[in-house]
Design a protein around this motif. Sequence first.
Motif, PDB file in Angstrom:
ATOM      1  N   LEU A   4       0.715  -1.542   0.207  1.00 46.00           N
ATOM      2  CA  LEU A   4      -0.497  -0.121  -0.181  1.00 46.00           C
ATOM      3  C   LEU A   4       0.806   1.042   0.003  1.00 46.00           C
ATOM      4  O   LEU A   4       1.848   1.075   0.574  1.00 46.00           O
ATOM      5  N   VAL A   5       0.643   2.174  -1.234  1.00 45.57           N
ATOM      6  CA  VAL A   5       1.251   3.330  -0.874  1.00 45.57           C
ATOM      7  C   VAL A   5       0.489   4.412  -1.167  1.00 45.57           C
ATOM      8  O   VAL A   5      -0.063   4.737  -1.437  1.00 45.57           O
ATOM      9  N   GLU A   6       0.593   5.270   0.315  1.00 46.07           N
ATOM     10  CA  GLU A   6      -0.852   6.257  -0.140  1.00 46.07           C
ATOM     11  C   GLU A   6       0.043   7.705  -0.559  1.00 46.07           C
ATOM     12  O   GLU A   6       1.427   7.996  -0.997  1.00 46.07           O
ATOM     13  N   SER A   7      -0.835   8.678  -1.198  1.00 45.28           N
ATOM     14  CA  SER A   7       0.054   9.543  -1.681  1.00 45.28           C
ATOM     15  C   SER A   7      -1.262  11.306  -1.456  1.00 45.28           C
ATOM     16  O   SER A   7      -2.530  10.661  -0.726  1.00 45.28           O
ATOM     17  N   GLY A   8      -0.917  12.036  -1.606  1.00 46.42           N
ATOM     18  CA  GLY A   8      -2.202  13.341  -2.076  1.00 46.42           C
ATOM     19  C   GLY A   8      -2.111  13.847  -0.984  1.00 46.42           C
ATOM     20  O   GLY A   8      -3.024  15.323  -0.449  1.00 46.42           O
ATOM     21  N   GLY A   9      -1.355  14.063   0.324  1.00 45.68           N
ATOM     22  CA  GLY A   9      -1.336  14.761   1.694  1.00 45.68           C
ATOM     23  C   GLY A   9      -0.270  16.206   1.214  1.00 45.68           C
ATOM     24  O   GLY A   9       0.040  16.028   0.365  1.00 45.68           O
ATOM     25  N   GLY A  10      -0.631  16.830   2.339  1.00 43.85           N
ATOM     26  CA  GLY A  10       0.356  18.463   2.048  1.00 43.85           C
ATOM     27  C   GLY A  10      -0.030  19.650   3.077  1.00 43.85           C
ATOM     28  O   GLY A  10      -0.717  19.178   4.350  1.00 43.85           O
ATOM     29  N   LEU A  11       0.258  20.660   2.860  1.00 44.07           N
ATOM     30  CA  LEU A  11      -0.148  21.946   3.783  1.00 44.07           C
ATOM     31  C   LEU A  11      -1.291  22.819   2.950  1.00 44.07           C
ATOM     32  O   LEU A  11      -1.152  23.085   1.823  1.00 44.07           O
ATOM     33  N   VAL A  12      -2.710  22.579   4.104  1.00 41.87           N
ATOM     34  CA  VAL A  12      -3.387  23.280   3.752  1.00 41.87           C
ATOM     35  C   VAL A  12      -4.122  24.458   4.796  1.00 41.87           C
ATOM     36  O   VAL A  12      -3.436  24.140   5.889  1.00 41.87           O
ATOM     37  N   PHE A  34     -10.817  -2.042   3.269  1.00 41.79           N
ATOM     38  CA  PHE A  34      -9.702  -0.886   3.836  1.00 41.79           C
ATOM     39  C   PHE A  34      -9.988   0.197   4.646  1.00 41.79           C
ATOM     40  O   PHE A  34     -11.702   0.886   4.624  1.00 41.79           O
ATOM     41  N   ALA A  35      -8.894   1.010   5.392  1.00 43.71           N
ATOM     42  CA  ALA A  35      -9.469   1.388   6.287  1.00 43.71           C
ATOM     43  C   ALA A  35      -8.582   2.681   5.928  1.00 43.71           C
ATOM     44  O   ALA A  35      -7.843   2.546   5.216  1.00 43.71           O
ATOM     45  N   TRP A  36      -8.847   4.125   7.082  1.00 42.27           N
ATOM     46  CA  TRP A  36      -7.876   5.109   6.798  1.00 42.27           C
ATOM     47  C   TRP A  36      -7.923   5.248   8.542  1.00 42.27           C
ATOM     48  O   TRP A  36      -9.194   5.316   8.794  1.00 42.27           O
ATOM     49  N   PHE A  37      -6.474   5.751   9.221  1.00 46.62           N
ATOM     50  CA  PHE A  37      -5.990   5.499  10.217  1.00 46.62           C
ATOM     51  C   PHE A  37      -5.474   7.411  10.495  1.00 46.62           C
ATOM     52  O   PHE A  37      -5.062   7.231   9.412  1.00 46.62           O
ATOM     53  N   ARG A  38      -5.583   7.685  11.211  1.00 45.99           N
ATOM     54  CA  ARG A  38      -4.623   8.475  11.341  1.00 45.99           C
ATOM     55  C   ARG A  38      -3.923   9.146  12.762  1.00 45.99           C
ATOM     56  O   ARG A  38      -4.261   8.299  13.977  1.00 45.99           O
ATOM     57  N   GLN A  39      -2.622   9.043  13.004  1.00 41.25           N
ATOM     58  CA  GLN A  39      -2.081   9.605  13.797  1.00 41.25           C
ATOM     59  C   GLN A  39      -1.879  10.855  14.370  1.00 41.25           C
ATOM     60  O   GLN A  39      -0.584  11.460  13.442  1.00 41.25           O
ATOM     61  N   ARG A  40      -2.585  11.419  15.492  1.00 46.30           N
ATOM     62  CA  ARG A  40      -2.236  13.311  15.238  1.00 46.30           C
ATOM     63  C   ARG A  40      -1.017  12.872  15.893  1.00 46.30           C
ATOM     64  O   ARG A  40      -0.824  12.112  17.331  1.00 46.30           O
ATOM     65  N   PRO A  41      -0.447  14.164  16.030  1.00 46.44           N
ATOM     66  CA  PRO A  41       0.941  14.639  17.040  1.00 46.44           C
ATOM     67  C   PRO A  41       0.912  14.137  18.643  1.00 46.44           C
ATOM     68  O   PRO A  41      -0.213  14.515  19.216  1.00 46.44           O
ATOM     69  N   THR A  91      -4.494  17.475  11.425  1.00 46.98           N
ATOM     70  CA  THR A  91      -3.368  17.918  11.463  1.00 46.98           C
ATOM     71  C   THR A  91      -3.074  16.204  11.545  1.00 46.98           C
ATOM     72  O   THR A  91      -2.919  15.414  13.124  1.00 46.98           O
ATOM     73  N   ALA A  92      -2.127  15.592  10.592  1.00 51.31           N
ATOM     74  CA  ALA A  92      -2.413  13.671  11.373  1.00 51.31           C
ATOM     75  C   ALA A  92      -1.501  13.210   9.386  1.00 51.31           C
ATOM     76  O   ALA A  92      -1.575  14.249   9.195  1.00 51.31           O
ATOM     77  N   ARG A  93      -0.543  12.372  10.219  1.00 48.37           N
ATOM     78  CA  ARG A  93      -0.080  11.495   9.369  1.00 48.37           C
ATOM     79  C   ARG A  93      -1.335   9.994   8.647  1.00 48.37           C
ATOM     80  O   ARG A  93      -2.057   9.737  10.211  1.00 48.37           O
ATOM     81  N   TYR A  94      -1.195  10.264   7.659  1.00 49.42           N
ATOM     82  CA  TYR A  94      -2.489   9.012   7.057  1.00 49.42           C
ATOM     83  C   TYR A  94      -2.447   8.250   6.207  1.00 49.42           C
ATOM     84  O   TYR A  94      -1.407   8.173   6.202  1.00 49.42           O
ATOM     85  N   TYR A  95      -3.009   7.134   7.178  1.00 51.31           N
ATOM     86  CA  TYR A  95      -2.662   5.976   7.402  1.00 51.31           C
ATOM     87  C   TYR A  95      -4.003   4.716   5.949  1.00 51.31           C
ATOM     88  O   TYR A  95      -4.660   4.871   6.937  1.00 51.31           O
ATOM     89  N   CYS A  96      -3.187   4.043   5.106  1.00 47.68           N
ATOM     90  CA  CYS A  96      -4.727   3.636   5.098  1.00 47.68           C
ATOM     91  C   CYS A  96      -3.979   1.708   4.699  1.00 47.68           C
ATOM     92  O   CYS A  96      -2.699   1.768   5.884  1.00 47.68           O
ATOM     93  N   ALA A  97      -4.603   0.991   5.249  1.00 48.75           N
ATOM     94  CA  ALA A  97      -5.184  -0.359   5.736  1.00 48.75           C
ATOM     95  C   ALA A  97      -5.810  -1.396   4.907  1.00 48.75           C
ATOM     96  O   ALA A  97      -6.988  -1.233   4.785  1.00 48.75           O
ATOM     97  N   ALA A  98      -5.345  -2.650   4.913  1.00 49.23           N
ATOM     98  CA  ALA A  98      -6.409  -3.724   4.385  1.00 49.23           C
ATOM     99  C   ALA A  98      -6.396  -4.682   5.650  1.00 49.23           C
ATOM    100  O   ALA A  98      -5.136  -5.320   5.660  1.00 49.23           O
ATOM    101  N   GLY A  99      -7.540  -5.279   5.938  1.00 47.49           N
ATOM    102  CA  GLY A  99      -7.842  -6.722   6.601  1.00 47.49           C
ATOM    103  C   GLY A  99      -8.944  -6.830   6.376  1.00 47.49           C
ATOM    104  O   GLY A  99      -9.943  -6.070   5.554  1.00 47.49           O
ATOM    105  N   THR A 115       0.983   8.995   5.048  1.00 44.13           N
ATOM    106  CA  THR A 115       0.875  10.665   4.381  1.00 44.13           C
ATOM    107  C   THR A 115       0.893  11.494   5.093  1.00 44.13           C
ATOM    108  O   THR A 115      -0.168  11.380   5.723  1.00 44.13           O
ATOM    109  N   GLN A 116       2.025  12.559   5.635  1.00 47.94           N
ATOM    110  CA  GLN A 116       1.081  14.067   6.586  1.00 47.94           C
ATOM    111  C   GLN A 116       0.255  14.404   5.728  1.00 47.94           C
ATOM    112  O   GLN A 116       0.744  15.298   4.330  1.00 47.94           O
ATOM    113  N   VAL A 117      -0.503  15.561   6.684  1.00 52.85           N
ATOM    114  CA  VAL A 117      -1.513  16.327   6.735  1.00 52.85           C
ATOM    115  C   VAL A 117      -1.448  17.070   7.557  1.00 52.85           C
ATOM    116  O   VAL A 117      -1.857  16.739   8.338  1.00 52.85           O
TER     117      VAL A 117
END
Length: 121
Positions: A4-12, A34-41, A91-99, A115-117
């Motif tokens: 899995l490779v995420e893309s599309g993050g950025g500074l907004v 499939f799911a999205w998870f995130r980890q905030r600072p 604001t977080a790093r966003y992860y995709c996951a399969a399961g 990918t960082q947002v």
Amino acid sequence: QVQLVESGGGLVQGGDSLRLSCAASGRTFNGYSFAWFRQRPGKEREFVAVIGWSGDTTYDADSVKGRFTISRDNAKNTLYLQMDNLKPEDTARYYCAAGSGGTLEYAYKYWGQGTQVTVSS
């Protein structure tokens, strides 16, 4: 094995939109939820949204309901997260996951690198 490779993050800025993508390769894309998870600072990784293998079933965390939309294109082996009306607390790093699905991390065997947002106020 699924890669899995995420893309599309950025500074907004707050109120802006972003669309994250997660490209999958390897074993059959269609067989997984499939799911999205995130980890905030400074916080634990948390569930954001999940979509079933057919794309008919989705579930979002309360914190993103009405603002984020998860979708998948099985023909392109790609997962998406449309994020609208972004807030600084997104604001977080966003992860995709399969399961196998659900909201818990242990149900997901395969993970991307994230990918960082970053959302400024």
